[in-house]
Structures are given as structure tokens and as C-alpha cells.
Design a protein around this motif. Structure first.
Motif, PDB file in Angstrom:
ATOM      1  N   THR A   1       0.820  -1.219   0.000  1.00 26.93           N
ATOM      2  CA  THR A   1       0.000   0.000   0.000  1.00 26.93           C
ATOM      3  C   THR A   1       0.853   1.267   0.000  1.00 26.93           C
ATOM      4  O   THR A   1       0.634   2.187  -0.789  1.00 26.93           O
ATOM      5  CB  THR A   1      -0.930   0.011   1.226  1.00 26.93           C
ATOM      6  OG1 THR A   1      -1.724  -1.166   1.224  1.00 26.93           O
ATOM      7  CG2 THR A   1      -1.824   1.246   1.208  1.00 26.93           C
ATOM      8  N   THR A   2       1.857   1.286   0.879  1.00 32.74           N
ATOM      9  CA  THR A   2       2.653   2.507   1.031  1.00 32.74           C
ATOM     10  C   THR A   2       4.051   2.407   0.449  1.00 32.74           C
ATOM     11  O   THR A   2       4.714   3.417   0.250  1.00 32.74           O
ATOM     12  CB  THR A   2       2.799   2.848   2.525  1.00 32.74           C
ATOM     13  OG1 THR A   2       3.571   1.809   3.166  1.00 32.74           O
ATOM     14  CG2 THR A   2       1.435   2.952   3.199  1.00 32.74           C
ATOM     15  N   GLY A   3       4.524   1.189   0.233  1.00 30.42           N
ATOM     16  CA  GLY A   3       5.899   0.995  -0.209  1.00 30.42           C
ATOM     17  C   GLY A   3       6.905   1.037   0.914  1.00 30.42           C
ATOM     18  O   GLY A   3       8.119   1.032   0.665  1.00 30.42           O
ATOM     19  N   ALA A   4       6.458   1.062   2.182  1.00 29.54           N
ATOM     20  CA  ALA A   4       7.376   1.103   3.323  1.00 29.54           C
ATOM     21  C   ALA A   4       8.345  -0.074   3.260  1.00 29.54           C
ATOM     22  O   ALA A   4       7.924  -1.223   3.129  1.00 29.54           O
ATOM     23  CB  ALA A   4       6.587   1.069   4.629  1.00 29.54           C
ATOM     24  N   VAL A   5       9.653   0.217   3.376  1.00 27.42           N
ATOM     25  CA  VAL A   5      10.651  -0.842   3.242  1.00 27.42           C
ATOM     26  C   VAL A   5      10.953  -1.525   4.580  1.00 27.42           C
ATOM     27  O   VAL A   5      11.613  -2.554   4.601  1.00 27.42           O
ATOM     28  CB  VAL A   5      11.965  -0.299   2.632  1.00 27.42           C
ATOM     29  CG1 VAL A   5      11.720   0.240   1.242  1.00 27.42           C
ATOM     30  CG2 VAL A   5      12.580   0.769   3.527  1.00 27.42           C
ATOM     31  N   ILE A   6      10.475  -0.955   5.680  1.00 32.62           N
ATOM     32  CA  ILE A   6      10.667  -1.530   7.007  1.00 32.62           C
ATOM     33  C   ILE A   6       9.301  -1.966   7.540  1.00 32.62           C
ATOM     34  O   ILE A   6       8.311  -1.244   7.390  1.00 32.62           O
ATOM     35  CB  ILE A   6      11.300  -0.503   7.963  1.00 32.62           C
ATOM     36  CG1 ILE A   6      12.683  -0.094   7.447  1.00 32.62           C
ATOM     37  CG2 ILE A   6      11.394  -1.056   9.383  1.00 32.62           C
ATOM     38  CD1 ILE A   6      13.693  -1.225   7.361  1.00 32.62           C
ATOM     39  N   PRO A   7       9.219  -3.149   8.177  1.00 28.80           N
ATOM     40  CA  PRO A   7       7.924  -3.605   8.703  1.00 28.80           C
ATOM     41  C   PRO A   7       7.335  -2.607   9.695  1.00 28.80           C
ATOM     42  O   PRO A   7       8.032  -2.153  10.610  1.00 28.80           O
ATOM     43  CB  PRO A   7       8.270  -4.918   9.406  1.00 28.80           C
ATOM     44  CG  PRO A   7       9.552  -5.379   8.797  1.00 28.80           C
ATOM     45  CD  PRO A   7      10.297  -4.130   8.425  1.00 28.80           C
ATOM     46  N   PRO A   8       6.077  -2.243   9.540  1.00 25.65           N
ATOM     47  CA  PRO A   8       5.437  -1.348  10.510  1.00 25.65           C
ATOM     48  C   PRO A   8       5.304  -2.017  11.870  1.00 25.65           C
ATOM     49  O   PRO A   8       5.335  -3.241  11.984  1.00 25.65           O
ATOM     50  CB  PRO A   8       4.052  -1.099   9.904  1.00 25.65           C
ATOM     51  CG  PRO A   8       4.151  -1.510   8.474  1.00 25.65           C
ATOM     52  CD  PRO A   8       5.180  -2.586   8.420  1.00 25.65           C
ATOM     53  N   ILE A   9       5.178  -1.201  12.901  1.00 23.16           N
ATOM     54  CA  ILE A   9       4.877  -1.698  14.245  1.00 23.16           C
ATOM     55  C   ILE A   9       3.360  -1.789  14.366  1.00 23.16           C
ATOM     56  O   ILE A   9       2.676  -0.772  14.464  1.00 23.16           O
ATOM     57  CB  ILE A   9       5.459  -0.772  15.323  1.00 23.16           C
ATOM     58  CG1 ILE A   9       6.986  -0.699  15.194  1.00 23.16           C
ATOM     59  CG2 ILE A   9       5.068  -1.251  16.716  1.00 23.16           C
ATOM     60  CD1 ILE A   9       7.628   0.323  16.103  1.00 23.16           C
ATOM     61  N   TYR A  10       2.852  -3.006  14.335  1.00 21.10           N
ATOM     62  CA  TYR A  10       1.403  -3.218  14.421  1.00 21.10           C
ATOM     63  C   TYR A  10       1.007  -3.257  15.890  1.00 21.10           C
ATOM     64  O   TYR A  10       0.921  -4.329  16.508  1.00 21.10           O
ATOM     65  CB  TYR A  10       1.010  -4.504  13.707  1.00 21.10           C
ATOM     66  CG  TYR A  10       1.040  -4.388  12.200  1.00 21.10           C
ATOM     67  CD1 TYR A  10      -0.092  -3.991  11.485  1.00 21.10           C
ATOM     68  CD2 TYR A  10       2.207  -4.658  11.488  1.00 21.10           C
ATOM     69  CE1 TYR A  10      -0.065  -3.883  10.099  1.00 21.10           C
ATOM     70  CE2 TYR A  10       2.245  -4.551  10.107  1.00 21.10           C
ATOM     71  CZ  TYR A  10       1.107  -4.159   9.415  1.00 21.10           C
ATOM     72  OH  TYR A  10       1.142  -4.041   8.038  1.00 21.10           O
ATOM     73  N   ALA A  11       0.762  -2.087  16.455  1.00 23.08           N
ATOM     74  CA  ALA A  11       0.416  -1.969  17.873  1.00 23.08           C
ATOM     75  C   ALA A  11      -1.077  -2.221  18.042  1.00 23.08           C
ATOM     76  O   ALA A  11      -1.870  -1.316  18.301  1.00 23.08           O
ATOM     77  CB  ALA A  11       0.799  -0.589  18.396  1.00 23.08           C
ATOM     78  N   THR A  12      -1.444  -3.471  17.878  1.00 23.13           N
ATOM     79  CA  THR A  12      -2.845  -3.858  18.014  1.00 23.13           C
ATOM     80  C   THR A  12      -2.924  -5.194  18.720  1.00 23.13           C
ATOM     81  O   THR A  12      -2.045  -6.042  18.556  1.00 23.13           O
ATOM     82  CB  THR A  12      -3.535  -3.948  16.635  1.00 23.13           C
ATOM     83  OG1 THR A  12      -4.918  -4.243  16.813  1.00 23.13           O
ATOM     84  CG2 THR A  12      -2.912  -5.019  15.754  1.00 23.13           C
TER      85      THR A  12
END
Length: 384
Positions: free
Chosen positions: A24-35
């Protein structure tokens, strides 16, 4: 590269394994899924298998994929600490009445878990030198289900011949677990040598910055992975997304850090070998080490841990750790900063009075990545 080509070099897999850029965003680092939980598309309609973050979290999934890739295994499982990982293995694979062959110089926390938690539960164990194949075989009984190895061991840096122990274990129908914390997957690959399971305190070299506690289990076996994963979920000793993020970030620089740790440790070991205050330097990279040839055969290099025995006994050891300045007096190891400790009174106090007791004249160095001349000067003044 969620599932990178195994032919790629270690350094490449360390950076790319476990995660593809976000679609979706092209982020190259895994997001922190704070859920903690996830919306379901109808009852049981899970999106990519996520329902509750004790069972799975996308940040943790990325870490687990990277851990598996770096150890050359099919399955990686992340835990809240190294001891949580060890506990899950023992609960998953052993039952009351079973027997464990165990190092006679194991990490004090592992000994405490086995002796104080699992022995009352009904587990029997026999401590043996990990370097003595005959002693290992002699300790195997009809009730033995598992051989537990550390290599190099903590803190005496004994080196087990993993391939030889694995072959012996297979002939007796026994599993082999290798604690690979001191070596890291960059320096040693136990699964490729025949081990069934690898365990890590990721707090140490894998995280590498002394800012996160964690553990890991890696295996090639679908059956073993399923059993350990059940306990991972049922007991819930899992890392949160922030811890998973930090550990995964640390993995990306593991290779370059380990090379510097090894460079510095080799120079320090050579220097201390001629120091008048030192009676013995224990380091697998020295030709004087009893298992140097085994270490040279199964390790890429010899690591960043050094144990040193002092001529002045325990008083000299306590004085040296107190006088050190760049080497910080602290437990743990594997971070970018150099640490010094007195195992008999610190990390291994729990084995005092047992067969695993550590010499009182011994200090343990976790050699960091600072300038090596500064580190040597600091040790010289601490030992003066």
C-alpha cells in the motif's frame, strides 16, 4: 523478500528476509502493528490468519521469517525472552519421567529452569562435558529424549562438536537442541550440522544493542515447530510488536557487527595471553584452546566472548571488574558496548555449590565494537 533465495549471502538475507515492501505505502521496514486484535470478515473470516496478537502479529511474523532464514530453518518462532523459548521447548518435547543430557557448564538461568522448575515437575537430567562424546553417550538412558548443547558454553567457552553429537543422538533416537546465542547464526549454523532445534536469547547478538529482551526457536521440522508453536500460543510468552521491531532491526546489521566483535576479541585475547596478571585466557580462537580445531571447523569465526582467569584469584577478579571504565560492569552480552562481569557472583550465582560452579577467579568479557586500542588500554589499567 518474505522467502529469500537460500543461495543469497547471509548479509543479503539478514537485510531482506521476512518482509516485502508494503504493497500500500511501499514502506521498506515492517510497521509496528500496535494492536491486540483484528477485524474479522464474518465469523472465522480472518485476514491472513490474524485474530489476536498473542497468536500472531504481523511485526512478529516478519521477525520470525528473518530468524528462520538466517538459521537456515523452515520455521522461526519468537519469544519474550531466551528462557521463555527454552521453557516452551522443554514443555513441548518432554514429559515427567523423561531424561535430559545437559551441559555441565551451562548458563546459570538455563540450569535454574531445568533444576528448579522441571526437576520438581519430574524431569531427570545428567550434566556432562559438551566436549566429551563418550560421556554424552554414557549419560543416555532409555528415558533420554533430548541432548541440550550450548556451544560455545557460557562462561567457560567449551565447544561441542555439533555434527558428532547429532550423529550420536540420531543413533539413539534422541533430539538435539543447540543454544546458539554465543555464536549467532552468522558464525555457526547448527541445523546444517544435524541439530533438530536451535534456540537463542535474541537479547544478545541478534538484537545487538542492549535495548530489547527476546528469544527465538528455529527448526526444520514441521512436527517440532507445531509442538513448540502450540506452547508459544498456549503459554503466551511472546514478544510485543515493539520488541519484535527492535530485534528485527538488529538482525539487519548482525554480520557487520559480528565481524567487528570478532576482530576486537581476537586482538584482546592475544594481548591478554601475555599479561602478567592473567593465568589463562579462554577463547576458541586461540590455538591453546582445547577445542580450537572443532571451533575452526564448524564456526566462521570465533566470536566476541572471552573468559579470563586471574593469578590473584577472586580478589583480583572483583578488583578488575570494579576498576574497568569502558568495559561496563553488567550482566548480559552481545551488545555494541563492551561489558565485564564476575560470573561466580553474577550470571552464574544460581549454580554455586553444584557441579556447574564457576571458578571464582574468572571474569567474562563481552567485547563490543569500540576502538580496540581503547579497550585494551582499559583492560590494562583494570588489571594493573
Amino acid at each position: 523478500m518474505t522467502d529469500p533465495d537460500a543461495s543469497l549471502a547471509f548479509e543479503t538475507r539478514a537485510i531482506h528476509a521476512g518482509y516485502d515492501p508494503d504493497p500500500t505505502t511501499g514502506a521498506v521496514i515492517p510497521p509496528i502493528y500496535a494492536t491486540s486484535t483484528y477485524k474479522q470478515d464474518g465469523v472465522g473470516g480472518l485476514r491472513n490468519g490474524y485474530e489476536y496478537s498473542r497468536s500472531a502479529n504481523p511485526t512478529r511474523t516478519a521477525l520470525e521469517g528473518a530468524l528462520a532464514a538466517l538459521e537456515g530453518g523452515a520455521h522461526g518462532l519468537a519469544f519474550a525472552s531466551g528462557l521463555a523459548a527454552e521453557d516452551a521447548i522443554l514443555r513441548a518435547l518432554l514429559r515427567p519421567g523423561d531424561h535430559l543430557v545437559f551441559p555441565n557448564d551451562a548458563y546459570g538461568g538455563t540450569f535454574r529452569l531445568v533444576d528448579k522448575v522441571f526437576k520438581p515437575w519430574g524431569l531427570a537430567y545428567t550434566p556432562v562435558p559438551v566436549t566429551d562424546l563418550a560421556a554424552i553417550e554414557a549419560a543416555i538412558t532409555p528415558a533420554t529424549k533430548l541432548i541440550w548443547l550450548e556451544t560455545p558454553t557460557n562462561p567457560l567457552l567449551n565447544v561441542a562438536d555439533i555434527a558428532a553429537v547429532a550423529a550420536l543422538a540420531k543413533s539413539h533416537g534422541v533430539l538435539v537442541v543447540v543454544d546458539n546465542t554465543f555464536a549467532s547464526p552468522y558464525l555457526q549454523q547448527p541445523l546444517s550440522l544435524g541439530a533438530d532445534i536451535v534456540v537463542h536469547s535474541t537479547t544478545k547478538y541478534l538484537g545487538g544493542h542492549s535495548d530489547v529482551v527476546g528469544g527465538a526457536v528455529v527448526t526444520d521440522s514441521d512436527d517440532l515447530a507445531e509442538k513448540v508453536r502450540f506452547h508459544q500460543n498456549a503459554s503466551g510468552g511472546v514478544p510485543g510488536p515493539f520488541d519484535s521491531f527492535l530485534t528485527h532491526r538488529g538482525l539487519k546489521t548482525l554480520a557487520v557487527r559480528m565481524d567487528r566483535h570478532c576482530d576486537n576479541a581476537e586482538a584482546i585475547a592475544a594481548h591478554l595471553s601475555t599479561h602478567p596478571a592473567v593465568s589463562q585466557v579462554i577463547y576458541p580462537g586461540l590455538a591453546s584452546h582445547s577445542s580450537h580445531e572443532v571451533a575452526a571447523r564448524q564456526m566462521r569465526r570465533f566470536g566476541g566472548m572471552i573468559s579470563v582467569r586471574l593469578r590473584g584469584g577472586e580478589p583480583a577478579a572483583l578488583d578488575a571488574v570494579a576498576r574497568a571504565k569502558i568495559f561496563t560492569l553488567a550482566e548480559s552480552l552481545g551488545g555494541v558496548e563492551s561489558l565485564i562481569e564476575h560470573p561466580a557472583r553474577m550470571t552464574h550465582a544460581s549454580v554455586a555449590g553444584t557441579d556447574l560452579e564457576v571458578p571464582a577467579d574468572l571474569i567474562r568479557l563481552s567485547v563490543g565494537i569500540e576502538n580496540v586500542a581503547d579497550l585494551i588500554a582499559d583492560l590494562d589499567q583494570a588489571l594493573a
